[in-house]
Motif scaffolding. Structure first.
Motif, PDB file in Angstrom:
ATOM      1  N   ALA A  77       0.835  -1.200   0.000  1.00 40.36           N
ATOM      2  CA  ALA A  77       0.000   0.000   0.000  1.00 40.36           C
ATOM      3  C   ALA A  77       0.870   1.251   0.000  1.00 40.36           C
ATOM      4  CB  ALA A  77      -0.938   0.001   1.207  1.00 40.36           C
ATOM      5  N   ALA A  78       1.943   1.236   0.774  1.00 40.60           N
ATOM      6  CA  ALA A  78       2.845   2.390   0.820  1.00 40.60           C
ATOM      7  C   ALA A  78       3.523   2.595  -0.532  1.00 40.60           C
ATOM      8  CB  ALA A  78       3.893   2.199   1.913  1.00 40.60           C
ATOM      9  N   ALA A  79       3.937   1.509  -1.175  1.00 38.99           N
ATOM     10  CA  ALA A  79       4.570   1.616  -2.492  1.00 38.99           C
ATOM     11  C   ALA A  79       3.567   2.140  -3.524  1.00 38.99           C
ATOM     12  CB  ALA A  79       5.132   0.269  -2.935  1.00 38.99           C
ATOM     13  N   GLY A  80       2.336   1.671  -3.460  1.00 41.47           N
ATOM     14  CA  GLY A  80       1.293   2.154  -4.371  1.00 41.47           C
ATOM     15  C   GLY A  80       1.005   3.625  -4.167  1.00 41.47           C
ATOM     16  N   GLU A  81       0.965   4.046  -2.916  1.00 44.91           N
ATOM     17  CA  GLU A  81       0.740   5.455  -2.609  1.00 44.91           C
ATOM     18  C   GLU A  81       1.906   6.308  -3.083  1.00 44.91           C
ATOM     19  OE1 GLU A  81      -0.903   9.001  -1.361  1.00 44.91           O
ATOM     20  OE2 GLU A  81      -1.796   7.077  -1.854  1.00 44.91           O
ATOM     21  N   GLN A  82       3.117   5.809  -2.936  1.00 44.08           N
ATOM     22  CA  GLN A  82       4.304   6.535  -3.413  1.00 44.08           C
ATOM     23  C   GLN A  82       4.252   6.691  -4.934  1.00 44.08           C
ATOM     24  OE1 GLN A  82       6.681   8.117  -1.732  1.00 44.08           O
ATOM     25  NE2 GLN A  82       7.585   8.792  -3.624  1.00 44.08           N
ATOM     26  N   ALA A  83       3.873   5.619  -5.640  1.00 39.44           N
ATOM     27  CA  ALA A  83       3.779   5.683  -7.103  1.00 39.44           C
ATOM     28  C   ALA A  83       2.687   6.668  -7.524  1.00 39.44           C
ATOM     29  CB  ALA A  83       3.498   4.296  -7.673  1.00 39.44           C
ATOM     30  N   ARG A  84       1.554   6.642  -6.813  1.00 38.43           N
ATOM     31  CA  ARG A  84       0.465   7.577  -7.130  1.00 38.43           C
ATOM     32  C   ARG A  84       0.916   9.010  -6.901  1.00 38.43           C
ATOM     33  NH1 ARG A  84      -2.764  10.926  -5.091  1.00 38.43           N
ATOM     34  NH2 ARG A  84      -1.993  10.620  -2.984  1.00 38.43           N
ATOM     35  N   ALA A  85       1.573   9.269  -5.775  1.00 39.46           N
ATOM     36  CA  ALA A  85       2.040  10.622  -5.472  1.00 39.46           C
ATOM     37  C   ALA A  85       3.056  11.093  -6.510  1.00 39.46           C
ATOM     38  CB  ALA A  85       2.649  10.667  -4.070  1.00 39.46           C
ATOM     39  N   THR A  86       3.931  10.209  -6.948  1.00 35.09           N
ATOM     40  CA  THR A  86       4.913  10.544  -7.980  1.00 35.09           C
ATOM     41  C   THR A  86       4.207  10.888  -9.291  1.00 35.09           C
ATOM     42  OG1 THR A  86       6.564   9.126  -6.944  1.00 35.09           O
ATOM     43  CG2 THR A  86       6.909   9.660  -9.262  1.00 35.09           C
ATOM     44  N   SER A  87       3.165  10.135  -9.638  1.00 32.01           N
ATOM     45  CA  SER A  87       2.404  10.407 -10.864  1.00 32.01           C
ATOM     46  C   SER A  87       1.684  11.746 -10.788  1.00 32.01           C
ATOM     47  CB  SER A  87       1.382   9.288 -11.107  1.00 32.01           C
ATOM     48  OG  SER A  87       2.042   8.084 -11.373  1.00 32.01           O
ATOM     49  N   VAL A  88       1.140  12.066  -9.624  1.00 35.78           N
ATOM     50  CA  VAL A  88       0.454  13.357  -9.455  1.00 35.78           C
ATOM     51  C   VAL A  88       1.454  14.489  -9.630  1.00 35.78           C
ATOM     52  CG1 VAL A  88      -0.686  14.858  -7.759  1.00 35.78           C
ATOM     53  CG2 VAL A  88      -1.415  12.481  -8.020  1.00 35.78           C
ATOM     54  N   VAL A  89       2.633  14.354  -9.041  1.00 38.48           N
ATOM     55  CA  VAL A  89       3.659  15.399  -9.172  1.00 38.48           C
ATOM     56  C   VAL A  89       4.073  15.552 -10.627  1.00 38.48           C
ATOM     57  CG1 VAL A  89       6.066  15.975  -8.611  1.00 38.48           C
ATOM     58  CG2 VAL A  89       4.509  15.216  -6.813  1.00 38.48           C
ATOM     59  N   ALA A  90       4.275  14.435 -11.326  1.00 39.09           N
ATOM     60  CA  ALA A  90       4.675  14.496 -12.738  1.00 39.09           C
ATOM     61  C   ALA A  90       3.590  15.159 -13.577  1.00 39.09           C
ATOM     62  CB  ALA A  90       4.982  13.096 -13.261  1.00 39.09           C
ATOM     63  N   LEU A  91       2.339  14.821 -13.325  1.00 41.30           N
ATOM     64  CA  LEU A  91       1.244  15.434 -14.069  1.00 41.30           C
ATOM     65  C   LEU A  91       1.161  16.930 -13.763  1.00 41.30           C
ATOM     66  CD1 LEU A  91      -1.177  15.154 -15.939  1.00 41.30           C
ATOM     67  CD2 LEU A  91      -2.551  14.520 -13.933  1.00 41.30           C
ATOM     68  N   ALA A  92       1.294  17.292 -12.504  1.00 47.15           N
ATOM     69  CA  ALA A  92       1.254  18.708 -12.135  1.00 47.15           C
ATOM     70  C   ALA A  92       2.400  19.475 -12.788  1.00 47.15           C
ATOM     71  CB  ALA A  92       1.310  18.856 -10.613  1.00 47.15           C
ATOM     72  N   GLU A  93       3.588  18.870 -12.862  1.00 46.34           N
ATOM     73  CA  GLU A  93       4.733  19.527 -13.486  1.00 46.34           C
ATOM     74  C   GLU A  93       4.582  19.654 -14.997  1.00 46.34           C
ATOM     75  OE1 GLU A  93       8.033  17.199 -12.094  1.00 46.34           O
ATOM     76  OE2 GLU A  93       8.165  18.318 -10.219  1.00 46.34           O
ATOM     77  N   SER A  94       3.698  18.852 -15.608  1.00 46.21           N
ATOM     78  CA  SER A  94       3.503  18.933 -17.063  1.00 46.21           C
ATOM     79  C   SER A  94       2.580  20.082 -17.457  1.00 46.21           C
ATOM     80  CB  SER A  94       2.939  17.614 -17.594  1.00 46.21           C
ATOM     81  OG  SER A  94       1.580  17.447 -17.199  1.00 46.21           O
TER      82      SER A  94
END
Length: 179
Positions: free
Chosen positions: A125-142
């Protein structure tokens, strides 16, 4: 001096019994007045965990004792001691001790297995949350808030199609814009 090591707040060694508390035995043992059955106190090899205590006291343990031929035996826990009621030393020596040791090992392994499975679920669950948070940051930076160099006065991006924008670009390049 021997010490016990704990990992993540839980003892990793299987729960077992170390020895009988001789001082808790009836004083009349091995005399004509000795009782046939009595309570024997045995010391755990470590402090039992909450889930292990529940396993020891549950019906499954009583059923196992009865199936093994010890229906009158009753187990209770007092601090770091297992109180084995309605038995005697001979019965413990001749098989009951093994039945109890096997049940304690089974309970301990079950508790450890559940704890390990929960730890794996938590890590996943922690790894999934980390991946989701990373994706949100990448999308926000785009996201870009730059202006378009091709916009002129009165140009409405919402009302123009790609074909219209291409036509406007062609006219702008020809120099006919603004005459």
């Amino acid at each position: 001096m021997e010490t016990q090591t704990r990992t993540s707040g839980s003892d990793t060694a299987a729960l077992g019994l170390g020895s009988v508390l001789v001082g808790s035995l009836p004083a009349a043992l091995m005399t004509a007045e000795a009782p046939d059955r009595y309570t024997v106190e045995a010391v755990f090899t470590r402090r039992p965990e909450r889930d292990e205590i529940i396993g020891i006291l549950e019906r499954e343990t009583r059923d196992r004792l009865a199936q093994a031929g010890y229906p009158a035996v009753d187990l209770t826990i007092s601090d770091r001691r297992l109180e084995i009621a309605n038995t005697n030393l001979e019965e413990l020596r001749d098989g009951l001790g093994t039945v109890i040791a096997d049940r304690l090992a089974e309970i301990s392994a079950g508790v450890r297995s559940k704890r390990d499975a929960a730890a794996i679920r938590y890590q996943e669950a922690a790894a999934g949350e980390q991946a989701r948070a990373t994706s949100v940051v990448a999308l926000a930076e785009s996201v870009s808030f730059r202006t378009s160099a091709r916009r002129g006065p009165g140009w409405d991006q919402r009302s123009t199609t790609a074909e219209d924008r291409a036509q406007v670009d062609d006219w702008t390049d020809e120099g006919g814009h603004g005459r």
